[in-house]
Design a protein around this motif. Sequence first.
Motif: not given
Length: 211
Positions: A29-41
């Motif tokens: 999806l190219g969502s930066p929010n998902l990238l931040r969440l991937a980093l969080a986990f």
Amino acid sequence: MEIELAINLVGLAISGFISRSAYLGYRALGSPNLLRLALAFVLIMGGFALISGSLFVQSDAGRAVFTAGLALQTAGYFFIAISHGLKSSFDFAPQKSTALLLIPLAATPFVIPGNSIEHLVRSISFILLVYVSIETMASYMQTMRSNTLMIGSGMGTLAVAELMAWYDFVFPGAFYIPSLVAKVAGFGLMFVPFYRLGLASGLGRLEKDAQ
């Protein structure tokens, strides 16, 4: 030690799966929010790894590794809170989000039992988790999506786990294992929507991200 290690390894595996799902969502999806969440986990997974490793290290060095693991997990919770705040700004009036944020901040004096680094890290984790769980449950009241409910419940369970760990400072050994079980249960609740959907925003809003 065997029980602690097993529980932490389960938490590591669950957080690793969620991180992978969030990253796949980012690629799709190219969502930066998902990238931040991937980093969080990823940070949370690293925290579980350090906490597991601390069981094999003796004396003060082991405690330092354990505290470093907690700090990594707190950093992960921070990225989850930031991601949620960025998205919730489009869903809630700013005054409402600010008011909800004041609730966990008001509890800070009752959460911090001392001035040690470990106490402070756990207190920050508790505040972040309560904030995100309140915001997510508020989102559920608007959307009535089961995924949002499960993720909000998971974050709330993680907050309960941190509170139980706080009581373990007061009654050493009485709440440590229950707090670990509650922490893994919290991640387990979040695992279900990720498994069901394959991709997720981490806040039960995949449908909105995909639009």
